[in-house]
Scaffold this motif. Sequence first.
Motif, PDB file in Angstrom:
ATOM      1  N   LYS A 159       0.861  -1.185   0.000  1.00  0.00           N
ATOM      2  CA  LYS A 159       0.000   0.000   0.000  1.00  0.00           C
ATOM      3  C   LYS A 159       0.896   1.234   0.000  1.00  0.00           C
ATOM      4  N   ILE A 160       0.462   2.293  -0.697  1.00  0.00           N
ATOM      5  CA  ILE A 160       1.274   3.500  -0.827  1.00  0.00           C
ATOM      6  C   ILE A 160       0.426   4.735  -0.535  1.00  0.00           C
ATOM      7  N   ILE A 161       0.971   5.589   0.352  1.00  0.00           N
ATOM      8  CA  ILE A 161       0.366   6.891   0.630  1.00  0.00           C
ATOM      9  C   ILE A 161       1.352   7.960   0.161  1.00  0.00           C
ATOM     10  N   ALA A 162       0.904   8.815  -0.754  1.00  0.00           N
ATOM     11  CA  ALA A 162       1.726   9.937  -1.229  1.00  0.00           C
ATOM     12  C   ALA A 162       1.406  11.161  -0.378  1.00  0.00           C
ATOM     13  N   ILE A 163       2.458  11.921  -0.049  1.00  0.00           N
ATOM     14  CA  ILE A 163       2.262  13.160   0.703  1.00  0.00           C
ATOM     15  C   ILE A 163       3.006  14.285  -0.014  1.00  0.00           C
ATOM     16  N   SER A 164       2.411  15.479   0.012  1.00  0.00           N
ATOM     17  CA  SER A 164       3.071  16.605  -0.643  1.00  0.00           C
ATOM     18  C   SER A 164       2.546  17.914  -0.089  1.00  0.00           C
TER      19      SER A 164
ATOM     20  N   ASP B  18      -0.362  23.383  -8.222  1.00  0.00           N
ATOM     21  CA  ASP B  18      -1.217  23.125  -7.066  1.00  0.00           C
ATOM     22  C   ASP B  18      -0.843  21.746  -6.505  1.00  0.00           C
ATOM     23  N   PRO B  19      -0.613  21.638  -5.186  1.00  0.00           N
ATOM     24  CA  PRO B  19      -0.240  20.339  -4.618  1.00  0.00           C
ATOM     25  C   PRO B  19      -1.255  19.244  -4.929  1.00  0.00           C
ATOM     26  N   ASN B  20      -2.521  19.619  -5.066  1.00  0.00           N
ATOM     27  CA  ASN B  20      -3.539  18.617  -5.388  1.00  0.00           C
ATOM     28  C   ASN B  20      -3.281  17.974  -6.745  1.00  0.00           C
ATOM     29  N   ALA B  21      -2.746  18.732  -7.678  1.00  0.00           N
ATOM     30  CA  ALA B  21      -2.453  18.179  -9.004  1.00  0.00           C
ATOM     31  C   ALA B  21      -1.395  17.089  -8.906  1.00  0.00           C
ATOM     32  N   TYR B  22      -0.341  17.345  -8.114  1.00  0.00           N
ATOM     33  CA  TYR B  22       0.700  16.329  -7.938  1.00  0.00           C
ATOM     34  C   TYR B  22       0.147  15.094  -7.238  1.00  0.00           C
ATOM     35  N   LEU B  23      -0.720  15.320  -6.260  1.00  0.00           N
ATOM     36  CA  LEU B  23      -1.282  14.186  -5.530  1.00  0.00           C
ATOM     37  C   LEU B  23      -2.203  13.367  -6.427  1.00  0.00           C
ATOM     38  N   GLU B  24      -2.942  14.027  -7.309  1.00  0.00           N
ATOM     39  CA  GLU B  24      -3.784  13.292  -8.268  1.00  0.00           C
ATOM     40  C   GLU B  24      -2.908  12.470  -9.212  1.00  0.00           C
ATOM     41  N   ILE B  25      -1.811  13.053  -9.665  1.00  0.00           N
ATOM     42  CA  ILE B  25      -0.888  12.318 -10.538  1.00  0.00           C
ATOM     43  C   ILE B  25      -0.310  11.125  -9.783  1.00  0.00           C
ATOM     44  N   SER B  26       0.006  11.308  -8.502  1.00  0.00           N
ATOM     45  CA  SER B  26       0.570  10.205  -7.718  1.00  0.00           C
ATOM     46  C   SER B  26      -0.381   9.018  -7.671  1.00  0.00           C
ATOM     47  N   GLN B  27      -1.660   9.281  -7.596  1.00  0.00           N
ATOM     48  CA  GLN B  27      -2.624   8.190  -7.585  1.00  0.00           C
ATOM     49  C   GLN B  27      -2.701   7.521  -8.957  1.00  0.00           C
ATOM     50  N   SER B  28      -2.484   8.284 -10.011  1.00  0.00           N
ATOM     51  CA  SER B  28      -2.536   7.684 -11.341  1.00  0.00           C
ATOM     52  C   SER B  28      -1.342   6.761 -11.602  1.00  0.00           C
ATOM     53  N   VAL B  29      -0.215   6.966 -10.860  1.00  0.00           N
ATOM     54  CA  VAL B  29       0.940   6.081 -11.047  1.00  0.00           C
ATOM     55  C   VAL B  29       1.010   4.979  -9.984  1.00  0.00           C
TER      56      VAL B  29
ATOM     57  N   ALA C  46      -0.285   5.318  -6.269  1.00  0.00           N
ATOM     58  CA  ALA C  46      -0.543   5.573  -4.850  1.00  0.00           C
ATOM     59  C   ALA C  46      -1.990   5.217  -4.526  1.00  0.00           C
ATOM     60  N   ASP C  47      -2.183   4.601  -3.363  1.00  0.00           N
ATOM     61  CA  ASP C  47      -3.536   4.243  -2.931  1.00  0.00           C
ATOM     62  C   ASP C  47      -4.274   5.440  -2.355  1.00  0.00           C
ATOM     63  N   ARG C  48      -3.543   6.325  -1.704  1.00  0.00           N
ATOM     64  CA  ARG C  48      -4.113   7.533  -1.116  1.00  0.00           C
ATOM     65  C   ARG C  48      -3.110   8.668  -1.260  1.00  0.00           C
ATOM     66  N   ALA C  49      -3.591   9.902  -1.124  1.00  0.00           N
ATOM     67  CA  ALA C  49      -2.729  11.075  -1.202  1.00  0.00           C
ATOM     68  C   ALA C  49      -3.184  12.082  -0.156  1.00  0.00           C
ATOM     69  N   LEU C  50      -2.210  12.644   0.575  1.00  0.00           N
ATOM     70  CA  LEU C  50      -2.511  13.612   1.627  1.00  0.00           C
ATOM     71  C   LEU C  50      -1.697  14.888   1.407  1.00  0.00           C
ATOM     72  N   ASN C  51      -2.358  16.028   1.593  1.00  0.00           N
ATOM     73  CA  ASN C  51      -1.682  17.329   1.519  1.00  0.00           C
ATOM     74  C   ASN C  51      -0.985  17.628   2.839  1.00  0.00           C
TER      75      ASN C  51
ATOM     76  N   GLU D 176      -6.934   2.000   7.566  1.00  0.00           N
ATOM     77  CA  GLU D 176      -7.881   1.643   6.512  1.00  0.00           C
ATOM     78  C   GLU D 176      -7.202   0.827   5.405  1.00  0.00           C
ATOM     79  N   LEU D 177      -6.049   1.281   4.943  1.00  0.00           N
ATOM     80  CA  LEU D 177      -5.350   0.570   3.859  1.00  0.00           C
ATOM     81  C   LEU D 177      -4.874  -0.806   4.305  1.00  0.00           C
ATOM     82  N   LEU D 178      -4.369  -0.895   5.522  1.00  0.00           N
ATOM     83  CA  LEU D 178      -3.871  -2.188   5.999  1.00  0.00           C
ATOM     84  C   LEU D 178      -5.010  -3.176   6.218  1.00  0.00           C
ATOM     85  N   GLN D 179      -6.150  -2.696   6.665  1.00  0.00           N
ATOM     86  CA  GLN D 179      -7.305  -3.574   6.861  1.00  0.00           C
ATOM     87  C   GLN D 179      -7.892  -4.045   5.543  1.00  0.00           C
ATOM     88  N   ALA D 180      -7.767  -3.191   4.511  1.00  0.00           N
ATOM     89  CA  ALA D 180      -8.294  -3.551   3.195  1.00  0.00           C
ATOM     90  C   ALA D 180      -7.483  -4.684   2.580  1.00  0.00           C
TER      91      ALA D 180
END
Length: 123
Positions: A75-80, A86-97, A99-104, A118-122
């Motif tokens: 599982k991968i969480i991207a942070i930026s 806009d940091p949200n743009a990078y986080l959206e891109i991270s999910q496209s490559v 990342a399971d989740r992205a946090l600002n 949540e990710l570990l339980q999934a």
Amino acid sequence: MAKILVIDDDDTVRLSLRLALEDADHDVDVAADGEEGILRMRANPADLVVTDIFMPEKEGLETIDEIRRAFPATKIIAISGGGRMDPNAYLEISQSVGADRALNKPFDIKLLLDTVRELLQAG
């Protein structure tokens, strides 16, 4: 208890995330950039990776892509917190490559711990 790898070039962020995750009974390893993170993953794979997007040596998007290909179950969480866009743009891109989740940054540590759980339980 899960094995978690935190990859971030900011010493303070690495330390605070490590302490919070260890307090939640996780086994935590840290790396200062994507290159070191990949080496640590190959030596001792983690169940979950928390990685920054902007780092020297190997940046986060490349790191996420490489981890996703080599360790598809991790599982991968991207942070930026920034960049030229806009940091949200990078986080959206991270999910496209991969990342399971992205946090600002900055984010509430409870949000991170809830996302980790949540990710570990999934599975």
